[in-house]
Design a protein around this motif. Structure first.
Motif, short mmCIF file in Angstrom:
data_model
loop_
_atom_site.label_atom_id
_atom_site.label_comp_id
_atom_site.label_asym_id
_atom_site.label_seq_id
_atom_site.Cartn_x
_atom_site.Cartn_y
_atom_site.Cartn_z
N GLU A 141 7.23 4.34 10.07
CA GLU A 141 6.08 5.00 9.03
C GLU A 141 4.89 4.32 8.57
OE1 GLU A 141 5.91 8.55 8.50
OE2 GLU A 141 8.43 9.08 9.57
N ILE A 142 3.66 4.76 8.68
CA ILE A 142 3.07 4.46 7.73
C ILE A 142 2.52 4.50 6.16
CG2 ILE A 142 0.01 4.22 8.21
CD1 ILE A 142 1.72 3.38 10.71
N THR A 143 2.98 5.69 5.85
CA THR A 143 2.60 6.12 4.67
C THR A 143 4.76 6.39 4.16
OG1 THR A 143 2.03 8.19 4.83
CG2 THR A 143 0.29 6.12 4.23
N PRO A 144 5.77 5.73 4.34
CA PRO A 144 6.48 6.35 3.26
C PRO A 144 6.45 6.76 2.14
CG PRO A 144 6.05 3.51 3.68
CD PRO A 144 5.37 4.06 4.01
N GLY A 145 7.44 7.16 1.96
CA GLY A 145 7.54 8.06 0.96
C GLY A 145 7.94 10.00 0.71
N ASN A 146 7.70 10.23 -0.29
CA ASN A 146 8.35 11.76 -0.31
C ASN A 146 9.70 11.61 -0.71
OD1 ASN A 146 8.33 13.83 -0.83
ND2 ASN A 146 7.50 14.74 1.43
N PHE A 147 10.31 11.02 -1.67
CA PHE A 147 11.52 10.35 -1.43
C PHE A 147 12.29 10.45 -0.94
CE2 PHE A 147 15.85 13.04 -3.67
CZ PHE A 147 15.64 11.09 -4.29
N ILE A 148 13.23 11.48 -0.03
CA ILE A 148 14.46 10.04 1.91
C ILE A 148 13.22 11.52 2.57
CG2 ILE A 148 15.87 9.82 -0.08
CD1 ILE A 148 17.01 12.88 1.47
#
Length: 306
Positions: A43-50
């Motif tokens: 993932e290039i932009t990990p986030g959004n909780f899980i």
């Protein structure tokens, strides 16, 4: 040293082992191979909780079927997977099955549908069910030189099975069960926080609580806890008032509390308190494990549907 790659899904290891499983298990399609394990995404932009992480727990099954039967099995597995969530307590109105539009389909898929849950942040995918056709087995055959096919000794037919794949995120499913179970209600002028988990999902099934820490009550409570813990996840708690201990168990979703009191010392009965209804009843210690185990496995519907 050699370059190693982390797997983006558990599926490919299953396809590679298809021939071995076919031989040693002596199965014939339809049959499935399931696996639970870690998968990894760059993932290039990990986030959004899980919902967008580089490492996550995945539950996948490759269900091998005769080619002509794949449309029927695709519909069957969509229903089975949707029902799995509702049978474990998620409210049906919080779930939907969304078919992929043609421009969303993966190149190998003749049909894909997502089970989605309405989180507080909106609809999000819990799992996908895909008809992967014979793409994977043919691709591995092409690159390995090993024929990954099934020969039916009765009909003398040789074919490459099609695959129906339910692929679920264990982390997302866990979050959905927790979100759907969370509840608050007014009890005697106070707010009670309760996790209305299906009893089969509750991390603690039974809490054993002596009313007071004297008069032999803790000893009897330990005896009950020791008798139950071999068959049900059981917790012992003697800290604080009985009301506060009940509330602690409500908050972690414990469906049953067993209270040892003065009457217990006289007649070997205990009070069993039910999490959702708050009903209490006296039951004998003898046979208590059988009664509670049966209640944990009994059909259950969330009170939030009322």
């Amino acid at each position: 040293g050699s370059i190693a790659y982390l797997r983006p899904e558990t599926a490919q290891g299953i396809f590679i082992n298809f021939k071995n499983v076919l031989q040693f298990s002596r199965k014939k399609p339809p049959f499935g191979i399931a696996q639970v394990g870690k998968s990894f995404r760059n993932e290039i932009t990990p986030g959004n909780f899980i919902f967008r992480t580089r490492e996550f727990e995945q539950m996948e099954m490759e269900f091998f079927v005769p080619p002509d039967d794949s449309p029927q099995w695709y519909e069957t597995w969509k229903k089975l997977r949707f029902d799995w969530y509702t049978e474990l307590g998620i409210r049906p109105e919080q779930l939907r099955m969304r078919e992929h539009d043609p421009d969303e389909l993966s190149h190998y898929s003749s049909g894909t549908a997502d089970v989605e849950y309405l989180f507080p942040i909106g609809w999000s995918e819990l799992e996908g069910i895909a008809n992967r056709t014979d793409f994977d087995l043919k691709a591995h055959t092409e690159h390995s030189g090993q024929a990954l096919e099934y020969f039916d000794g009765q009909t003398k037919e040789r074919y490459v099975p099609h695959v129906i794949e339910p692929a679920a995120g264990a982390d997302r499913a866990t979050l959905a069960f927790l979100v759907d179970a969370y509840d608050e209600e007014e009890v005697e002028g106070e707010t009670r926080t309760v996790l209305r988990l299906h009893p089969r999902l509750a991390p603690v099934k039974v809490a054993v609580l002596p009313l007071v820490r004297k008069d032999g009550q803790p000893e009897v409570a330990h005896e009950i806890r020791d008798a139950l813990k071999g068959r049900l996840q059981t917790e012992y708690d003697e800290g604080g008032s009985i009301g506060k201990r009940y509330r602690r168990q409500d908050e972690i979703g414990t469906p049953f509390c067993v209270t040892v009191d003065h009457q217990t010392l006289e007649d070997r009965t205990v009070t069993v308190r039910e999490r959702d209804s708050l009903e209490q009843e006296r039951l004998p210690i003898d046979g208590l494990g059988d009664v509670l185990a049966a209640r944990v496995e009994a059909p259950w519907t969330t009170p939030k549907l009322a």
